[in-house]
Motif scaffolding. Sequence first.
Motif, PDB file in Angstrom:
ATOM      1  N   THR A 109       0.936  -1.189   0.035  1.00 58.59           N
ATOM      2  CA  THR A 109      -0.190  -0.063   0.117  1.00 58.59           C
ATOM      3  C   THR A 109       0.990   1.097  -0.117  1.00 58.59           C
ATOM      4  N   ALA A 110       0.247   2.344  -0.410  1.00 55.39           N
ATOM      5  CA  ALA A 110       1.239   3.628  -1.031  1.00 55.39           C
ATOM      6  C   ALA A 110       1.578   4.360   0.525  1.00 55.39           C
ATOM      7  N   GLY A 111       2.594   4.916   0.603  1.00 54.83           N
ATOM      8  CA  GLY A 111       2.941   5.811   1.566  1.00 54.83           C
ATOM      9  C   GLY A 111       3.641   7.043   1.114  1.00 54.83           C
ATOM     10  N   ILE A 112       4.225   6.960  -0.056  1.00 54.62           N
ATOM     11  CA  ILE A 112       5.036   7.939  -0.513  1.00 54.62           C
ATOM     12  C   ILE A 112       4.696   8.482  -1.991  1.00 54.62           C
ATOM     13  N   VAL A 113       4.367   9.852  -2.226  1.00 56.31           N
ATOM     14  CA  VAL A 113       4.555  10.284  -3.558  1.00 56.31           C
ATOM     15  C   VAL A 113       5.717  10.946  -3.976  1.00 56.31           C
ATOM     16  N   VAL A 173       4.171   5.955  -5.184  1.00 55.38           N
ATOM     17  CA  VAL A 173       3.288   6.284  -6.196  1.00 55.38           C
ATOM     18  C   VAL A 173       4.222   7.562  -6.949  1.00 55.38           C
ATOM     19  N   GLY A 174       4.594   7.149  -8.148  1.00 55.64           N
ATOM     20  CA  GLY A 174       5.047   8.318  -9.122  1.00 55.64           C
ATOM     21  C   GLY A 174       4.308   9.238  -9.281  1.00 55.64           C
ATOM     22  N   ALA A 175       5.047  10.180  -9.943  1.00 55.29           N
ATOM     23  CA  ALA A 175       4.243  11.670 -10.173  1.00 55.29           C
ATOM     24  C   ALA A 175       5.140  12.448 -11.062  1.00 55.29           C
ATOM     25  N   GLY A 176       4.572  13.156 -12.045  1.00 50.84           N
ATOM     26  CA  GLY A 176       5.242  14.367 -12.749  1.00 50.84           C
ATOM     27  C   GLY A 176       4.193  15.531 -13.041  1.00 50.84           C
ATOM     28  N   VAL A 177       5.035  16.653 -13.257  1.00 54.08           N
ATOM     29  CA  VAL A 177       4.076  17.795 -13.808  1.00 54.08           C
ATOM     30  C   VAL A 177       4.203  18.479 -15.042  1.00 54.08           C
ATOM     31  N   ARG A 190      -4.050  12.949  -5.104  1.00 56.70           N
ATOM     32  CA  ARG A 190      -3.341  11.804  -4.621  1.00 56.70           C
ATOM     33  C   ARG A 190      -2.460  12.182  -3.442  1.00 56.70           C
ATOM     34  N   MET A 191      -2.091  13.399  -3.289  1.00 51.85           N
ATOM     35  CA  MET A 191      -1.025  13.838  -2.139  1.00 51.85           C
ATOM     36  C   MET A 191      -2.316  14.222  -1.065  1.00 51.85           C
ATOM     37  N   ALA A 203      -1.397  23.231  -2.733  1.00 54.86           N
ATOM     38  CA  ALA A 203      -3.007  22.954  -2.982  1.00 54.86           C
ATOM     39  C   ALA A 203      -3.453  21.593  -2.219  1.00 54.86           C
ATOM     40  N   ALA A 204      -2.342  20.488  -2.252  1.00 53.49           N
ATOM     41  CA  ALA A 204      -2.943  19.281  -1.347  1.00 53.49           C
ATOM     42  C   ALA A 204      -2.726  19.634  -0.062  1.00 53.49           C
ATOM     43  N   LEU A 205      -1.754  20.394   0.516  1.00 50.33           N
ATOM     44  CA  LEU A 205      -1.596  20.822   2.161  1.00 50.33           C
ATOM     45  C   LEU A 205      -2.789  21.563   2.452  1.00 50.33           C
TER      46      LEU A 205
END
Length: 497
Positions: free
Chosen positions: A36-40, A71-75, A127-128, A180-182
């Motif tokens: 299960t996820a814990g890090i983006v 969980v990977g991400a890009g912008v 997600r965040m 925004a997530a925070l």
Amino acid sequence: MKDYGGSEARMKLCNATLGQLPDGIDRPRYDRSALTAGIVHIGLGNFHRAHQSWYLHRLMQQGVALDWAIVGAGVRPYDEAMRQRLAAQDYLTTLIELDPSGQSAEVVGSMIDYVPIVEGNGPLIDRMSQADIRIVALTVTEGGYYIDPVTKGFDAAHPDIVHDAANPDSPRTAFGAMVAALRRRRDAGTGPFTGQSCDNLQGNGAILRQTIVSLARLSDPALADWIDANCSFPNSMVDCIVPATGPKELDLVRGLGIEDDAPVTHENFRQWVIEDDFCAGRPDWDKAGATFSDHVHDYETMKIRILNAGHQVIANPGEILSVETIAGCMAHPLIGGLFRKVEMESIVPHVRPVPGMTPESYVDLIARRFSNPSIVDTTRRVAFDGSSRHTGFLLPLVRSGLAAGVSIDGLALVEALWARMCEGTREDGSRIEPNDPFWDALHAKATEAKTRPAAWLEQTTIYGDLAESEVFASAFTRHLSTIWAEGTEAAIRAYLG
């Protein structure tokens, strides 16, 4: 290394084929379906997959940290191609360790998802915002933090930042998405997450805090105060030489009998030193070889000043003299000598020892690592983004040397070599393709500096007031004049004496 032949004999890397990996290739021994996820992690390039992802994978091999998957991400739009490549192979990566004594390989499985790339970054913000994400980590390069190169303060005037301040719910940057997530987490009572920079910046956690809090303050001062009071931003030092993936690397993994569209090669050395400051928990990375320390600054200073600055010492003359790899630069009798003398004369005096390592012995270690012929690390890759790397790694050493009365002559030569490289031609007449976000401006100044060296130092966004230092400016002018009149090798030979 055994060659498994044509494509019909190769195994497509994915969850279903893990049990069919060729003998001798380590693979996940944990149940990936139970992760299960814990890090983006934002900025999912080769370095992350050979470094942070590997440490977590090694923890999972011990049967722990199974709730910390990545969980990977890009912008940016170009991140979508990487997402698609990794999704097609269930986010698995083959790591190939390259050492002069031989090669080894393993498949890393600590990543389980990758956020779709959408303008406005809505999926990433969503997600965040979820409570299972307790760390948001980044590798977005040294130049990606919107830092004024002279003042080192936050660059609030950058167009990306202006956009995010005006459009906080549809930001363009990773930092805007984090803000925004925070905001959502604060409003929902979900709580803060840790922001973890994994880039080569001194005080990278403090710099990330500066960027996040400053950006939040432009649109929501109360949120900025909440982030500053509740989120943590640990400093860290990361180290592993990881070349870009090209045809050679794809051939290596196919030679193993694996069809992997995103393999990573790396040296047989890793280091990760982390400040233990995590507001929402963390994996026990130290059980996989990382070091938690209250003295991260000393480790990162040693690495950034000796390794990262050392890379810039050799990459620019390598480009000018058509030496294609870093190992080739170290084998070149003049460039290798330049590395050793600049390090010992102008860099080591500004570095303190850390437990088990003196600055002098660290220079020896870096020289061996740079000289590894199995690591095909290109001079072009290392010379990329000099406008960030020189301001971040070399010019602070110039200022320290001037203040302390330590010789800066070799550093002035390195800056002259950068100016020569930015002129855009090698000494064999071939063209150096643009290799910096600000290439056009650098090229124009480098061309002008052929006949008027002071023009290069007039770039105040890079050099600040260093042009006013007679010691530095005269040394720079002498070196650049020699380079253009007699050639790069003659200039280096004169410095080496």
